[in-house]
Design a protein around this motif. Structure first.
Motif, PDB file in Angstrom:
ATOM      1  N   LYS A 101       3.773   2.263  -6.727  1.00  0.00           N
ATOM      2  CA  LYS A 101       3.026   1.385  -5.633  1.00  0.00           C
ATOM      3  C   LYS A 101       3.453   1.710  -4.187  1.00  0.00           C
ATOM      4  CE  LYS A 101       3.201  -3.492  -4.241  1.00  0.00           C
ATOM      5  NZ  LYS A 101       4.509  -4.156  -3.665  1.00  0.00           N
ATOM      6  N   CYS A 104       1.976   5.020  -3.106  1.00  0.00           N
ATOM      7  CA  CYS A 104       0.826   4.743  -2.348  1.00  0.00           C
ATOM      8  C   CYS A 104       0.582   4.279  -1.121  1.00  0.00           C
ATOM      9  CB  CYS A 104      -0.325   4.033  -3.341  1.00  0.00           C
ATOM     10  SG  CYS A 104      -0.420   4.318  -5.008  1.00  0.00           S
ATOM     11  N   GLU A 105       1.525   3.337  -0.988  1.00  0.00           N
ATOM     12  CA  GLU A 105       1.650   2.621   0.149  1.00  0.00           C
ATOM     13  C   GLU A 105       1.906   3.680   1.332  1.00  0.00           C
ATOM     14  OE1 GLU A 105       3.069  -1.811  -0.809  1.00  0.00           O
ATOM     15  OE2 GLU A 105       4.173  -0.640   0.630  1.00  0.00           O
ATOM     16  N   THR A 107       1.884   6.906   1.280  1.00  0.00           N
ATOM     17  CA  THR A 107       0.592   8.192   1.407  1.00  0.00           C
ATOM     18  C   THR A 107      -0.414   7.527   2.259  1.00  0.00           C
ATOM     19  OG1 THR A 107       0.781   8.523  -0.896  1.00  0.00           O
ATOM     20  CG2 THR A 107      -1.198   9.484   0.279  1.00  0.00           C
ATOM     21  N   SER A 108      -0.754   6.243   2.311  1.00  0.00           N
ATOM     22  CA  SER A 108      -1.632   5.541   3.119  1.00  0.00           C
ATOM     23  C   SER A 108      -1.296   5.468   4.621  1.00  0.00           C
ATOM     24  CB  SER A 108      -2.067   4.076   2.632  1.00  0.00           C
ATOM     25  OG  SER A 108      -2.894   3.346   3.400  1.00  0.00           O
ATOM     26  N   VAL A 119       1.934  13.384   4.384  1.00  0.00           N
ATOM     27  CA  VAL A 119       0.727  13.103   3.570  1.00  0.00           C
ATOM     28  C   VAL A 119       0.534  14.220   2.261  1.00  0.00           C
ATOM     29  CG1 VAL A 119      -1.760  13.258   3.392  1.00  0.00           C
ATOM     30  CG2 VAL A 119      -0.495  12.309   5.262  1.00  0.00           C
ATOM     31  N   SER A 123       0.946  13.229  -1.500  1.00  0.00           N
ATOM     32  CA  SER A 123      -0.173  13.606  -2.212  1.00  0.00           C
ATOM     33  C   SER A 123       0.249  14.228  -3.412  1.00  0.00           C
ATOM     34  CB  SER A 123      -1.313  14.027  -1.372  1.00  0.00           C
ATOM     35  OG  SER A 123      -1.719  13.309  -0.312  1.00  0.00           O
ATOM     36  N   LEU A 126       1.588  12.228  -5.992  1.00  0.00           N
ATOM     37  CA  LEU A 126       0.656  11.446  -6.718  1.00  0.00           C
ATOM     38  C   LEU A 126      -0.169  12.277  -7.811  1.00  0.00           C
ATOM     39  CD1 LEU A 126      -0.606   9.020  -3.899  1.00  0.00           C
ATOM     40  CD2 LEU A 126       0.669   8.320  -5.947  1.00  0.00           C
ATOM     41  N   PHE A 142      -1.564   2.924 -12.546  1.00  0.00           N
ATOM     42  CA  PHE A 142      -1.604   2.502 -11.095  1.00  0.00           C
ATOM     43  C   PHE A 142      -2.326   0.880 -11.235  1.00  0.00           C
ATOM     44  CE2 PHE A 142      -0.984   5.984  -8.705  1.00  0.00           C
ATOM     45  CZ  PHE A 142      -0.986   7.206  -9.540  1.00  0.00           C
TER      46      PHE A 142
END
Lengths: 345, 479
Positions: A101, A104-105, A107-108, A119, A123, A126, A142
């Motif tokens: 979780k 992902c945050e 990465t964003s 990034v 990435s 992930l 996910f």
């Protein structure tokens, strides 16, 4: 915890940049650390913001305070110039260890700040999580909603074996391989090689057209076409170009699933234009016939996928110098003149 | 299904919220098989795979070649028509479908591919694939890796207009036309040549690329060094050279005065009776303009070295059989050397059956003759050393002979010395103490001793304390 780290009061010599996250909270960061972020760097240089609390730089929405802390930790380490590659790599490997979780945050957020090295790092992390897992496992990891219908899930499996274009491709490749083998054999034999080659290419053209069984002349071919025309309209009406495109994009396979469910029906109905015969067709096709075939291909292509004619060209050229006349899907000139009637739109 | 989805809704998924471009980026790091698999995850993911700009096809995980071909065909057919940035195709099986490979490569080219990575067929059992002409004329191609041999009919002109990185793998069945490849790349900057050359096969390459900045030569060889390769390197802009070779080949140099960094690794240990590495001389001669040099080699005859006028940073990876002669010579020939790193490797050399007790004392200035290849015992000095103080049980037989006059670099420039993997052997100690004693501008000497126990370390600390320091500001750091 990261906020505390950043709020450490440093001696007066250092200069600080003020950053504001979407939730309104404001933090100050050492200048060289903040400048490591391209987006922040640009803001500072272009707008002059960030020098005081009142003029804090607003960060994109995807950056919340917790994740900002992580990003600044990353920047703080990497902006130091003297570090060796090994050191950086070790840091990265430790840094990236977090739950999915948060990953992902991160990465964003890194993406919105245009911090490319981070990034890439996130990435890749992930990607490592995704690879090798079954769809169920990925959904589990996910928390993805399982909102595809069973029908949609099986679509890819069906298409790979039954799609007429795949079948066409297979035929063409097989044909080409055969042709090459024959050419090899005949290499030592003089004469007649030219003719063999010619005919093989024509065979390919015939196949596109739909494998006219034993037709020997123009007349017979026309008759065959008429038959096909009559057959096609009712089936065609159920499809349109858009529908085709969607079906294509849904396609794909898990060929590796080893469970291809053979389906009797062909999903792309209008592809009945291609009817495959197993038998070889050894027609002697004259140029007029070839023209006609070219147009057939074009119509077929227009109905399916705008790329198709080019892909066909590649496949057919296959290293040979002889080429088809370039197929123009925008349909000027000869194409318009000859409407097969198959084209419903 | 309903209750399950309700439960899932309470735990929001984070990854689907990422923008498409980011999802494509993430999927570009997985093999295409896995990327395509995501189409059944959820509605959000149904079509994501179709725009991923990287295609990575590896036949290894497919047991059935037909299924693999069908898979690649399908992906290329059904994906969106967005550009393909990177296309990797590895087909190691014997059975190779030439027409398919051609069609696939053409598809990638049509999609403005930037990087192509191809391996087609078994190196010795498969028939070679011919690369399509469109590949050579492709305007978008910047990186090309050919991991197997291909038939290449290179066009007369206009070839590889944008290619900057080229990687060519040779196997023993060297294809003539593959060797022409590098000469036809007008803006090539980075060339890697590698592969596996079997017994007796020699490779002769002419690398004349006016724009080349980085060159890597990485070869494994099997068997004895009977067919030595030769390389003619004529690259006036060459800055970086990286050579890893089992046996040294002959190097002929055109103008190479631009070379800045060189890394040479000759991992093969040669024992008595094998040809001496006189050829290394040609290699070392060509790199005399470097500022950074990393050298890793087992013993070889050190002939005369050129002057390394610009060398500032030197790293030597030292094996058991290392000849300290080389270090002495390098120090003497590198007047402005600032940093010296010695990395001592353990167990790099195979155990020898018959130790050569009375190796000929190797005189410093004797040149190794080109003709002599199999001189017994003409190796570097190997005197068995039975002095106490040798901590290691392996009992190295080398002796450090200090140079007759202190090298200039020690007096004027050498600031940093780092010794890793220090074993406390007599010769290592002597070297370290010499540098400490005569390094007049030495700032720091770092010695890392991972393999020693506390007592051994104590001994060494004591020895170092006794050394008169050449530089007052020098620090010795033990790690």
């Amino acid at each position: 915890m990261s906020e505390a780290v950043m709020a450490v009061v440093k001696p007066e010599m250092k200069s600080y940049i003020w950053l504001q996250t979407a939730d309104g909270s404001i933090q100050q960061v050492e200048e060289e650390v903040a400048m490591f972020c391209p987006m922040i760097c640009r803001e500072i240089l272009q707008t002059g913001m960030g020098s005081s609390k009142n003029y804090a730089i607003s960060l994109p929405q995807r950056v919340n305070p917790a994740v900002l802390g992580l990003i600044l930790d990353y920047c703080r380490f990497h902006q130091v110039p003297g570090r060796s590659n090994k050191e950086r790599k070790t840091f990265d490997e430790k840094f990236i260890r977090m739950d999915t979780k948060k990953l992902c945050e991160l990465t964003s957020a890194a993406d919105s700040l245009q911090l490319k090295p981070l990034v890439d790092l996130t990435s890749r992390a992930l990607a490592r999580i995704i690879e090798g897992k079954t769809p169920e496992e990925i959904r589990e990891t996910f928390h993805l909603p399982d909102d595809l219908t069973e029908e949609e899930k099986l679509e890819p499996l069906r298409n790979i074996t039954d799609d007429p274009r795949i079948r066409l491709l297979n035929r063409l490749y097989a044909r080409k391989r055969k042709e090459l083998k024959e050419r090899e054999k005949l290499k030592n034999v003089e004469a007649e090689e030219e003719r063999v080659d010619q005919r093989s290419v024509d065979d390919l053209l015939t196949f596109i057209n739909g494998g006219n069984g034993d037709s020997k002349g123009v007349k017979t071919n026309k008759n065959k076409k008429k038959n096909r025309r009559r057959k096609d309209p009712p089936k065609d009406s159920s499809n349109n170009v858009n529908g085709n495109h969607n079906k294509e994009s849904e396609a794909l396979s898990s060929a590796f699933h080893n469970e291809s469910r053979p389906s009797s029906s062909c999903n792309l109905q209008d592809c009945t234009a291609i009817e495959f015969d197993d038998g070889d067709v050894d027609d002697d096709l004259d140029p007029a016939m070839k023209e006609q075939l070219d147009r057939e291909v074009e119509d077929f292509a227009r109905r399916l996928n705008s790329d198709w004619p080019e892909r066909m060209q590649e496949i057919l050229s296959l290293g040979q110098e002889r080429r088809l006349a370039p197929i123009n899907i925008n349909g000027n000139g000869s194409a318009r003149r000859y409407t097969t009637g198959l084209d419903q739109r | 299904m309903n209750s399950k989805s309700k439960r899932q809704l309470r735990v929001p998924d984070r990854i689907s919220g990422l923008p498409d471009a980011l999802l494509w980026h993430i999927l570009s790091f997985v093999e295409t098989q896995d990327a395509v698999r995501t189409c059944v995850l959820s509605t959000r993911w149904k079509n994501i795979w179709a725009s991923v700009p990287t295609l990575d096809f590896d036949q290894t995980s497919f047991h059935d070649p037909d299924k693999f071909w069908a898979f690649v065909d399908s992906v290329l057919l059904f994906r969106h028509s967005s550009n393909i940035k990177k296309f990797r195709l590895y087909m190691k099986g014997k059975d190779v479908d030439h027409s398919r490979i051609n069609a696939w490569i053409n598809t990638a080219i049509r999609r403005n591919v930037v990087e192509l990575d191809l391996l087609a067929g078994h190196p010795f059992l498969s028939k070679l694939v011919e690369l399509p002409k469109s590949l050579f004329m492709c305007k978008t191609l910047v990186i090309l890796r050919l991991r197997s041999q291909f038939i290449t009919n290179i066009p007369a002109s206009g070839c590889f207009p944008s290619l900057k990185f080229l990687h060519v793998t040779f196997y023993s069945n060297v294809i003539e036309s593959m060797r022409e490849l590098f000469s036809n790349c007008p803006i090539l900057e980075d060339l890697t040549v590698d592969g596996l050359l079997l017994y007796g096969v020699s490779l002769n390459l002419n690398i004349s690329v006016p724009s080349l900045k980085t060159l890597r030569i990485w070869f494994d060889k099997d068997g004895d060094d009977n067919g030595a390769s030769s390389y003619f390197i004529n690259c006036p802009k060459l800055e970086n050279l990286d050579v890893t070779e089992e046996f040294s080949s002959t190097y002929c140099w055109g103008k190479a005065k631009s070379l800045v960094k060189a890394s040479i690794c000759l991992p093969q240990h040669c024992s008595n009776g094998q040809p001496s590495f006189y050829r290394v001389k040609s290699l070392l001669a060509g790199i005399s303009s470097v500022t950074d040099l990393c050298l890793s080699a087992h013993c070889f005859e050190v002939g005369s070295l050129p002057a390394y006028e610009n060398l500032r940073r030197l790293k030597l990876v030292i094996q058991d059989c290392f000849c300290w002669e080389l270090l002495t010579k390098l120090l003497k020939r590198s007047p402005i050397l600032e940093s010296l790193v010695l990395e001592c490797e353990v167990d790099g050399c195979p155990q020898e059956d018959s130790d050569n007790d009375e190796g000929s004392l190797y005189e410093e200035d004797s040149e190794s003759e080109e003709g002599s290849e199999h001189e017994e015992g003409s190796e570097n000095e190997r005197r068995s050393d039975h002095e106490e103080g040798s901590v290691n049980e392996q009992g190295s037989e080398h002796q450090w002979n200090p140079p007759d006059c202190v090298p200039k670099c020690c007096l004027l420039h050498l600031k940093i010395v780092s010794i890793r993997g220090f074993m406390g052997e007599r010769d290592e100690l002597e070297v370290a103490k010499y540098l400490l004693k005569y390094g007049k501008v030495l700032n720091k000497m770092t010695i890392s001793m991972d393999h020693l126990d506390v007592n051994e370390k104590e001994k060494i600390y004591k020895e170092f304390l006794m050394v008169p320091r050449g530089s007052r500001t020098s620090i010795v750091e033990f790690m």
